[in-house]
Enzyme design. Sequence first.
Site, PDB file in Angstrom:
ATOM      1  N   TYR A 141      18.670  54.710  72.800  1.00 44.82           N
ATOM      2  CA  TYR A 141      19.156  53.384  73.046  1.00 44.82           C
ATOM      3  C   TYR A 141      19.450  52.504  71.570  1.00 44.82           C
ATOM      4  O   TYR A 141      19.104  53.281  70.519  1.00 44.82           O
ATOM      5  CB  TYR A 141      17.743  52.811  73.558  1.00 44.82           C
ATOM      6  CG  TYR A 141      17.949  51.646  74.160  1.00 44.82           C
ATOM      7  CD1 TYR A 141      18.876  50.987  74.985  1.00 44.82           C
ATOM      8  CD2 TYR A 141      17.186  50.289  73.285  1.00 44.82           C
ATOM      9  CE1 TYR A 141      19.106  49.653  75.461  1.00 44.82           C
ATOM     10  CE2 TYR A 141      17.403  49.159  73.978  1.00 44.82           C
ATOM     11  CZ  TYR A 141      18.311  48.731  74.869  1.00 44.82           C
ATOM     12  OH  TYR A 141      18.464  47.350  75.264  1.00 44.82           O
ATOM     13  N   ASN A 176      18.384  50.475  69.631  1.00 45.75           N
ATOM     14  CA  ASN A 176      17.456  50.239  68.720  1.00 45.75           C
ATOM     15  C   ASN A 176      16.740  51.276  67.970  1.00 45.75           C
ATOM     16  O   ASN A 176      15.748  51.305  67.337  1.00 45.75           O
ATOM     17  CB  ASN A 176      16.598  48.869  69.114  1.00 45.75           C
ATOM     18  CG  ASN A 176      15.659  49.503  70.228  1.00 45.75           C
ATOM     19  OD1 ASN A 176      15.753  50.528  70.644  1.00 45.75           O
ATOM     20  ND2 ASN A 176      14.787  48.483  71.070  1.00 45.75           N
ATOM     21  N   LYS A 177      17.248  52.574  68.404  1.00 40.53           N
ATOM     22  CA  LYS A 177      16.605  53.589  68.184  1.00 40.53           C
ATOM     23  C   LYS A 177      16.926  54.230  66.737  1.00 40.53           C
ATOM     24  O   LYS A 177      18.036  53.551  66.273  1.00 40.53           O
ATOM     25  CB  LYS A 177      16.386  54.669  69.131  1.00 40.53           C
ATOM     26  CG  LYS A 177      15.602  54.265  70.558  1.00 40.53           C
ATOM     27  CD  LYS A 177      14.268  54.211  70.315  1.00 40.53           C
ATOM     28  CE  LYS A 177      13.564  53.154  71.588  1.00 40.53           C
ATOM     29  NZ  LYS A 177      13.779  53.190  72.777  1.00 40.53           N
ATOM     30  N   ASN A 178      16.483  55.366  66.219  1.00 35.48           N
ATOM     31  CA  ASN A 178      16.730  55.974  65.002  1.00 35.48           C
ATOM     32  C   ASN A 178      18.104  56.194  64.872  1.00 35.48           C
ATOM     33  O   ASN A 178      18.813  56.470  63.649  1.00 35.48           O
ATOM     34  CB  ASN A 178      15.816  56.858  64.387  1.00 35.48           C
ATOM     35  CG  ASN A 178      14.495  56.317  63.937  1.00 35.48           C
ATOM     36  OD1 ASN A 178      14.025  55.165  64.553  1.00 35.48           O
ATOM     37  ND2 ASN A 178      13.814  56.912  63.040  1.00 35.48           N
TER      38      ASN A 178
END
Length: 372
Positions: free
Chosen positions: A174, A176-178
Amino acid sequence: MLAVAEPCLGPEEKEALVAVIDSGWITMGEKVAQFEQAFASLHGAEDSVAVGSCTAALHLILLGLELGPGDEVLVPAMTFVATANSVLYVGAKPVFVDIESSDVPLMSLQDAEAKCTPRTKAIILVHYAGYLPDRAKWQAFAAKRGLLIVEDAAHAAGLTEAGTFGVAAAFSFYGNKNMTTAEGGAIIANEPALRDRIRRARGHGLTSGTFQRHGKAMLGYDVTMLGYNYRIDELRAALGLVQMKNLLAWNEHRRELTTHYRKLLAQRAQDVVVPFSAPRTSACHIMPIVLPRQCDRVAVISALKTAGVQTTIHYPPTHLFSFYQEVFPDVRLPETEDFAARELTLPLHPRMQEPHVDLVTRALADALSRGR
Ligand SMILES: *Cc1c(COP(=O)(O)O)cnc(C)c1O
């Protein structure tokens, strides 16, 4: 405004998308296969299954393990709602387990013991904020009780230990993930039979996909199970292949920023608890802090906003959402509830540099001193 999280996207991602469009093949094909192989080898696994989201990944894992009505699955409430939702999708019962403490907001082994019943079949461990639970302890606990370990590794992409705790792990890409593919997820499951079931269930339970039929001029397919459409596509796989090249360097940068945060917070905000005080393997996905008990969190959030710093809360605990209150009204998790009432997530992403950490910690110290 300094954002809590931000995707790192650049010219290479643009080129990769253009190349897929020019190729004429946009749905699941060679790029997805390449991405699955690359993601697996980054984690020391043989293979992985790419899907449309981490939520789909969790659902497919629980389906593949044949969990269902009558089964109980231990889950934390200090996580995103998708963790417990996936248990409900298969008709099993999520049993909420408290966290260890504000310092270690991971599932408590002691409370997990207490919540076990003869119906308990599996545990979903969440690598909250990217920090890994104690693998040996959980494996010993699971072995003693005959439980399956599933990892919600949404926060832990890039850690070689992620995917090695139990039967399967779910990852999220997604925004906002790393690393991101906008929407997307992957599953690492080391047992080939489980992986095959998961792969088939991802695409309607079909025995072959459009790409294979196209390549081999195959005419038909069979449907051998109730499947879903949880596919990812070539555009997102191409994004993922580019993102993955930077993932380990980004994770390292996140660790350096986290170390800097810890140093400055110790100097400037001594009454704030910074979780995970003891060293622990982490992908440093987010930067959670715990505000002092007498502190007005809403005032701190608004003071930081005025100073140009966005903050969020990870997480409003699952068992307190209206829907979960209706279904499971009597859940009480004192440590989780106390942590959730005081937690604040500070900005942390690879586009940040040390001066940003300096700015955030100064703004926080100001906000706290004003509230005193
Ligand atoms: C983001 C997240 C998910 C869901 O991921 P999606 O890819 O958005 O479905 C699940 N669990 C945790 C802990 C997450 O942070």
